[in-house]
Design a protein around this motif. Structure first.
Motif, mmCIF file in Angstrom:
data_model
loop_
_atom_site.group_PDB
_atom_site.id
_atom_site.type_symbol
_atom_site.label_atom_id
_atom_site.label_comp_id
_atom_site.label_asym_id
_atom_site.label_seq_id
_atom_site.Cartn_x
_atom_site.Cartn_y
_atom_site.Cartn_z
ATOM 1 N N ILE A 256 -9.133 -50.575 -11.334
ATOM 2 C CA ILE A 256 -9.007 -49.444 -10.418
ATOM 3 C C ILE A 256 -10.103 -49.447 -9.361
ATOM 4 O O ILE A 256 -9.860 -49.168 -8.183
ATOM 5 N N TYR A 257 -11.317 -49.794 -9.766
ATOM 6 C CA TYR A 257 -12.463 -49.643 -8.867
ATOM 7 C C TYR A 257 -12.824 -50.921 -8.106
ATOM 8 O O TYR A 257 -13.692 -50.873 -7.230
ATOM 9 N N TRP A 258 -12.185 -52.026 -8.412
ATOM 10 C CA TRP A 258 -12.483 -53.252 -7.652
ATOM 11 C C TRP A 258 -12.308 -53.027 -6.151
ATOM 12 O O TRP A 258 -13.230 -53.307 -5.363
ATOM 13 N N PRO A 259 -11.149 -52.542 -5.692
ATOM 14 C CA PRO A 259 -11.011 -52.329 -4.240
ATOM 15 C C PRO A 259 -11.933 -51.243 -3.702
ATOM 16 O O PRO A 259 -12.370 -51.304 -2.543
ATOM 17 N N ILE A 260 -12.266 -50.259 -4.519
ATOM 18 C CA ILE A 260 -13.160 -49.188 -4.080
ATOM 19 C C ILE A 260 -14.569 -49.722 -3.873
ATOM 20 O O ILE A 260 -15.254 -49.383 -2.895
ATOM 21 N N ALA B 138 -18.951 -43.704 -7.452
ATOM 22 C CA ALA B 138 -18.222 -44.672 -6.634
ATOM 23 C C ALA B 138 -17.241 -43.986 -5.688
ATOM 24 O O ALA B 138 -17.077 -44.416 -4.541
ATOM 25 N N LEU B 139 -16.608 -42.917 -6.141
ATOM 26 C CA LEU B 139 -15.704 -42.177 -5.264
ATOM 27 C C LEU B 139 -16.482 -41.476 -4.146
ATOM 28 O O LEU B 139 -16.150 -41.580 -2.968
ATOM 29 N N GLY B 140 -17.521 -40.748 -4.523
ATOM 30 C CA GLY B 140 -18.267 -39.968 -3.542
ATOM 31 C C GLY B 140 -18.960 -40.811 -2.500
ATOM 32 O O GLY B 140 -18.934 -40.491 -1.303
ATOM 33 N N HIS B 141 -19.571 -41.915 -2.924
ATOM 34 C CA HIS B 141 -20.348 -42.743 -1.995
ATOM 35 C C HIS B 141 -19.490 -43.687 -1.167
ATOM 36 O O HIS B 141 -20.020 -44.393 -0.300
ATOM 37 N N THR B 142 -18.182 -43.737 -1.436
ATOM 38 C CA THR B 142 -17.299 -44.552 -0.603
ATOM 39 C C THR B 142 -16.373 -43.671 0.226
ATOM 40 O O THR B 142 -15.390 -44.169 0.802
ATOM 41 N N GLY B 143 -16.674 -42.375 0.306
ATOM 42 C CA GLY B 143 -15.930 -41.474 1.179
ATOM 43 C C GLY B 143 -14.608 -40.995 0.630
ATOM 44 O O GLY B 143 -13.769 -40.501 1.390
ATOM 45 N N ARG B 144 -14.408 -41.103 -0.684
ATOM 46 C CA ARG B 144 -13.148 -40.675 -1.278
ATOM 47 C C ARG B 144 -13.287 -39.285 -1.896
ATOM 48 O O ARG B 144 -14.384 -38.831 -2.177
ATOM 49 N N TYR C 110 -24.739 -51.169 -0.941
ATOM 50 C CA TYR C 110 -25.347 -50.111 -1.756
ATOM 51 C C TYR C 110 -25.456 -50.617 -3.186
ATOM 52 O O TYR C 110 -24.586 -51.355 -3.665
ATOM 53 N N GLY C 111 -26.498 -50.209 -3.902
ATOM 54 C CA GLY C 111 -26.757 -50.735 -5.238
ATOM 55 C C GLY C 111 -25.660 -50.484 -6.246
ATOM 56 O O GLY C 111 -25.432 -51.304 -7.148
#
Length: 408
Positions: free
Chosen positions: A386-390, A328-334, A19-20
């Motif tokens: 924080i967002y690298w693994p996400i 990033a949270l919403g589009h990765t299912g978090r 995803y972009g």
């Protein structure tokens, strides 16, 4: 023929290229951190890069066109599939776009060893290709409502090109028409897109809390008047940044957008920083207009550079952070909830903006500039941590409702 759902399940690409928003948001965070570190070394009298322009010109370009260019690409490549119902750009085509953005960063960093025409081609290749991709998707999806976003992207790219031309002519590019045009396009985009998502996300959250009072619906008559006022003020500022009429138009636009923001009930969202930060980020749009209008009419109020940073670092920086952390949270299912660490990122970035503005009001207090830089590096370096693994790991599987049997 396979359905869209079957095609989506058949993707065989790394999570980072699925995803972009993933590679571009990560790249934006890395670049925001690295470019500030480089800028600090430049302020210290060092020359870490063989650039063909003044250090302050490189700094302004690296943030506005380098950083924000990646944020725009990540947002558009994620939002347009939702707008049009078409599949997102993934895999090698996405990797190619990211590579073009990286090529621009490298070309700007070593511009002292390259012809300026070659630098311009490298820098402008990503926004040009991105505009073609977005245009194709909007036309194919017949999503004419969002053509205005494509127009603003084109204006932003034009500002980038003018900035490079002014820098090549040694024409004070950091205060030239190219930077003003690019920043005006960015602020107008925040006014339009922010005017959609801030009240909508606020309504969703308030409804989930069982609140009775809701924010005003987006894009009503008053919103259109406020946007028209902002467009007029930005056009005047781009063309005549020191004219008295420009200052007055900026003050009017600032007042209109403060009223617009107040209609969205941001005060009722303090329990969820992920929502509140959208309101705070948008608030820097009217604050920037008011600050710059006041500086034009009463020179010395804040200093023009400090007033402009209300838009550059405040509106652009904090709204980018707000959108990136949420998307990033919403589009990765978090879950759409800001942890303590994410809320700290917001605080560090707000501190950075406040310190930079105060440094303009008190130019002798150099420590404020250091505090601003530290806050910026902490915010964006923390985002990357924080967002690298996400951003680099596959989307989380949705949990089945209690008592339900897992799907086969």
């Amino acid at each position: 023929m396979t359905s869209s759902a079957e095609r989506m399940r058949a993707w065989a690409v790394p999570a980072l290229l699925s995803y972009g928003f993933r590679p571009f948001f990560l790249g934006a965070g890395l670049w925001a951190t690295l470019s500030m570190v480089i800028w600090i070394t430049m302020l210290g009298g060092l020359d870490p890069l063989p650039i063909a322009m003044a250090p302050v010109e490189w700094h302004a370009h690296a943030f506005l066109f380098g950083f924000l260019g990646a944020v725009m690409a990540g947002f558009m490549l994620t939002a347009v599939p939702n707008w049009t119902g078409r599949l997102p750009i993934t895999g090698w085509p996405l990797a190619g776009l990211v590579a073009l953005w990286g090529l621009g960063r490298v070309a700007m960093a070593v511009s002292g060893h390259l012809p300026m025409g070659m630098v311009a081609v490298a820098e402008l290749s990503m926004p040009a290709v991105l505009a073609l991709v977005i245009a194709r998707e909007i036309v194919a999806g017949r999503n004419w409502r969002n053509l205005v976003i494509l127009v603003l992207l084109a204006v932003f790219a034009l500002g980038d090109g003018l900035f490079l031309w002014e820098a090549a002519q040694h024409g004070y590019a950091q205060g030239g028409v190219g930077l003003r045009l690019g920043l005006a396009a960015a602020v107008m985009m925040i006014g339009i897109i922010g005017g959609r998502i801030v009240p909508s996300f606020t309504r969703n959250w308030l409804a989930a809390q069982g609140a009775a009072a809701m924010p005003a619906a987006p894009m009503q008559v008053f919103d259109r008047i406020a946007l028209a006022g902002l467009l007029l003020a930005l056009a005047a500022w781009t063309a005549a940044p020191e004219h008295v009429l420009t200052g007055m138009l900026l003050l009017v636009a600032g007042a209109l957008h403060l009223i617009r923001l107040a209609r969205w009930r941001g005060h009722a969202t303090l329990a969820e920083p992920l929502v509140t930060v959208l309101h705070v980020g948008y608030c820097f749009v009217p604050l920037g207009a008011l600050g710059m209008g006041a500086e034009i009419l009463l020179p010395g109020t804040l200093g023009m550079a400090a007033a402009q940073h209300l838009w550059m670092a405040g509106a652009v920086g904090l709204m980018s952070m707000a959108v990136m952390t949420r998307a990033a949270l919403g589009h990765t299912g978090r879950a759409l909830h800001a942890s303590g660490g994410i809320a700290t990122l917001y605080g560090a970035l707000i501190l950075s903006v406040a310190a930079r503005v105060l440094a303009g009001a008190w130019p002798g207090e150099v420590w404020l500039l250091h505090l601003s830089a530290a806050g910026w590096i902490g915010a964006w370096g923390g985002f990357v941590a924080i967002y690298w693994p996400i951003l680099t790991r596959p989307r989380l599987a949705r949990k089945a409702p209690s008592g339900a049997r897992p799907a086969a």
